[in-house]
Motif scaffolding. Structure first.
Motif, PDB file in Angstrom:
ATOM      1  N   ARG A 279       0.833  -1.198   0.000  1.00 14.75           N
ATOM      2  CA  ARG A 279       0.000   0.000   0.000  1.00 14.75           C
ATOM      3  C   ARG A 279       0.873   1.257   0.000  1.00 14.75           C
ATOM      4  O   ARG A 279       0.518   2.268  -0.602  1.00 14.75           O
ATOM      5  N   ASN A 280       2.016   1.215   0.676  1.00 11.37           N
ATOM      6  CA  ASN A 280       2.943   2.352   0.630  1.00 11.37           C
ATOM      7  C   ASN A 280       3.424   2.618  -0.792  1.00 11.37           C
ATOM      8  O   ASN A 280       3.624   3.765  -1.193  1.00 11.37           O
ATOM      9  N   GLY A 281       3.621   1.551  -1.558  1.00  9.59           N
ATOM     10  CA  GLY A 281       4.087   1.707  -2.925  1.00  9.59           C
ATOM     11  C   GLY A 281       3.094   2.410  -3.834  1.00  9.59           C
ATOM     12  O   GLY A 281       3.475   2.920  -4.901  1.00  9.59           O
ATOM     13  N   LYS A 282       1.826   2.448  -3.431  1.00 13.05           N
ATOM     14  CA  LYS A 282       0.816   3.117  -4.258  1.00 13.05           C
ATOM     15  C   LYS A 282       0.921   4.636  -4.167  1.00 13.05           C
ATOM     16  O   LYS A 282       0.371   5.347  -5.016  1.00 13.05           O
ATOM     17  N   VAL A 283       1.594   5.143  -3.169  1.00 14.31           N
ATOM     18  CA  VAL A 283       1.700   6.601  -3.000  1.00 14.31           C
ATOM     19  C   VAL A 283       2.444   7.227  -4.180  1.00 14.31           C
ATOM     20  O   VAL A 283       1.890   8.075  -4.887  1.00 14.31           O
ATOM     21  N   PRO A 284       3.698   6.853  -4.448  1.00 11.35           N
ATOM     22  CA  PRO A 284       4.367   7.462  -5.609  1.00 11.35           C
ATOM     23  C   PRO A 284       3.807   6.961  -6.935  1.00 11.35           C
ATOM     24  O   PRO A 284       3.865   7.681  -7.943  1.00 11.35           O
ATOM     25  N   LYS A 285       3.261   5.762  -6.949  1.00 13.07           N
ATOM     26  CA  LYS A 285       2.745   5.196  -8.192  1.00 13.07           C
ATOM     27  C   LYS A 285       1.515   5.936  -8.694  1.00 13.07           C
ATOM     28  O   LYS A 285       1.438   6.315  -9.872  1.00 13.07           O
ATOM     29  N   ILE A 286       0.528   6.148  -7.811  1.00 14.12           N
ATOM     30  CA  ILE A 286      -0.737   6.747  -8.227  1.00 14.12           C
ATOM     31  C   ILE A 286      -0.729   8.256  -8.010  1.00 14.12           C
ATOM     32  O   ILE A 286      -1.271   9.016  -8.817  1.00 14.12           O
ATOM     33  N   LEU A 287      -0.114   8.707  -6.928  1.00 13.67           N
ATOM     34  CA  LEU A 287      -0.118  10.135  -6.599  1.00 13.67           C
ATOM     35  C   LEU A 287       1.172  10.825  -7.036  1.00 13.67           C
ATOM     36  O   LEU A 287       1.724  11.657  -6.318  1.00 13.67           O
TER      37      LEU A 287
END
Length: 517
Positions: A279-287
């Motif tokens: 879930r932490n990896g979604k921060v730079p990926k999506i945002l």
């Protein structure tokens, strides 16, 4: 005369003695009293014994090699077989599969195809200005924590405490939109000052991320001098990954305190907002647009991938040529989110009951399985590469997509198609062929397996029984006699009473048309 008879008698005795000694030696050898090691090196028995041992060794080695070859061929055949039983025994994360796949043995021909790129990056004409914002013209982000009913401020969460009403309103498009989009005050994911200063100059970005020490940066290839000057290559990492990278590759530091691995600038995110690395990896990926607000264009690539196509050629092919502002590849196997959910459960990518609850909410809200009658190529993307121009609509889509990941499971491929469905025709994007997707990069295996307990949960009883051991969850709250709810840092929608009756929801039947999973 006497002397001649004596010599004749002595010679006969000597010959008899020699014959007796030879017979004795022969009987000893036949009876096993004399080992081959005690015989002379040129003795016939020792020569025969040596040849027999060598032959036995060679035959054994050949049989062992044939056994290994047979096992490898069986592994290849099982991974490419359309028969469910045999495809199920294929371990795609094994070292054997990785080696064979890197040799091109495992990959099928249709997985890769040539990309219609321009010949040279120097010939690419970069559009002037920005794509005009027609529907959503201004985007405002909620950054302050909300207050509870009794007036006390809720504990800060990176994605905020979005309620069901706010979620529903976020899909109603207006010229000015105010939405949750991560980065709530004191919610975590904070960059260090040196990196904040550096990224302000980045208009063109190639971004990637490594969390919990699962990978090391892979240097891109075929990058033109023009793209090296134009793009910022930003690798977002947490502190665990920073330490892991330092221990495994060379990290250089510039005069401004920036840390580099080859072309990649390491961007440290302190205070991870979630307890789950995925879930932490979604921060730079999506945002990406929130993390690097000055960027006009961005290309996201997962940390385990090695980019092999010039990023300027990628922007020309997938955005500028067709006048798109968002591009992503279609999934290799699945078109429906319900197919993808089934594969996630089979591959133990997240707790099965939570995936089912996630899908029941989407089904209740009208999300139909994909069919050729739909206007989209597919409802399921390959999310490892995302190509964007940061327009207001593109940024809004990324915010809403991330909010679903924050509210439900971190499997972003399940949420993508739902957000597309809610925005309807207002959100235009380019979903390009999967074979082109596989021609953009070289895939490397993770350095180790993910180890989150939540991914192995099969049913509600197991979920409740293991809850106290799972670091993803913080504390239990008993809301009523029948429902145990908890306060989490992610997945709030799975633990908040849903304002609808989900008991009557029946998930669509999934026909497993591929061996994925």
């Amino acid at each position: 005369m006497d002397s001649e008879l004596q010599r004749s008698f002595s010679s006969r005795i000597n010959r008899r003695g020699e014959r007796n000694i030879q017979n004795l030696h022969a009987r000893d050898v036949e009876g096993g009293f004399v080992s081959p090691e005690k015989l002379p090196s040129d003795h016939p028995m020792k020569i025969v014994w040596k040849k027999g041992f060598i032959r036995l060794f060679l035959v054994g080695g050949i049989l062992w090699m044939l056994l290994i070859l047979t096992a490898s061929l069986l592994h290849v055949w099982s991974c490419r077989s359309s028969i469910t039983f045999f495809s199920a025994i294929c371990n795609k994360e094994s070292k054997v599969f990785t080696i064979l796949d890197s040799m091109g043995i495992m990959a099928k021909a249709q997985h890769r195809c040539s990309i219609p790129l321009m010949d040279e990056a120097d010939k690419v004409v970069i559009p002037k200005g920005r794509t005009p914002d027609e529907i959503v013209k201004r985007l405002v982000y909620i950054t302050e924590a909300e207050y509870s009913i009794n007036g006390s401020q809720k504990s800060p969460l990176f994605g905020g405490h979005q309620n069901w009403t706010q979620r529903e309103e976020s899909f109603k498009l207006k010229p000015t939109m105010k939405v949750h989009c991560g980065f709530m005050r004191n919610g975590g994911a904070e960059m260090v000052p040196a990196d904040i200063k550096y990224v302000k100059k980045c208009r063109f970005v190639v971004a990637s991320g490594i969390f919990d020490g699962y990978d090391v940066p892979r240097q891109p290839s075929n990058i033109s001098v023009r793209s090296k000057d134009l793009f910022c290559f930003l690798m977002v990492v947490d502190e665990i990954s920073m330490q892991f990278i330092r221990e495994n590759v060379t990290v250089e530091e510039d005069n401004d305190g920036g840390k580099w691995v080859g072309i990649w600038r390491l961007v440290l995110l302190k205070y991870p907002p979630y307890d789950e690395p995925r879930r932490n990896g979604k921060v730079p990926k999506i945002l990406t647009h929130r993390l690097f607000p000055q960027a006009q264009y961005s290309i996201w690539i997962d940390g385990k991938m090695e980019l092999i196509v010039d990023p300027l050629l990628i922007l020309e092919r997938y955005l500028w040529r067709g006048k798109h502002s968002f591009a992503i590849a279609q999934h290799k196997h699945h078109h429906s989110i319900y197919e993808e959910a089934d594969a996630n459960k089979r591959r133990k990518r997240y707790a099965r009951p939570l995936i089912d609850l996630h899908m029941k909410i989407y089904r209740y809200e009208g999300m139909e399985p994909w069919s050729p009658e739909k206007k989209t190529v597919s409802d399921v993307p390959e999310g490892a590469i995302i190509i964007r121009e940061h327009t207001a609509m593109s940024n809004l889509f990324s915010c809403l997509w991330f909010n679903e990941v924050h509210m439900f499971t971190p499997r972003d491929q399940l949420s993508f198609g739902y957000v597309v469905y809610r925005l309807g025709d207002s959100f235009k994007f380019f979903m390009f062929p999967n074979c082109e997707y596989y021609s953009l990069f070289i895939l490397h295996p993770h350095t180790r397996e993910h180890s989150s307990l939540i991914e192995w949960v099969k049913d509600w009883d197991q979920l409740k029984g293991n809850m106290s051991n799972m670091k993803e969850y913080k504390q239990w709250k008993q809301r009523n006699a029948s429902t145990s709810l908890i306060e989490t840092r992610g997945g709030l929608g799975l633990w908040t009473p849903y304002p609808g009756n989900l008991d009557s929801v029946v998930l669509p039947t999934v026909v497993r048309s591929s061996k994925a999973g």
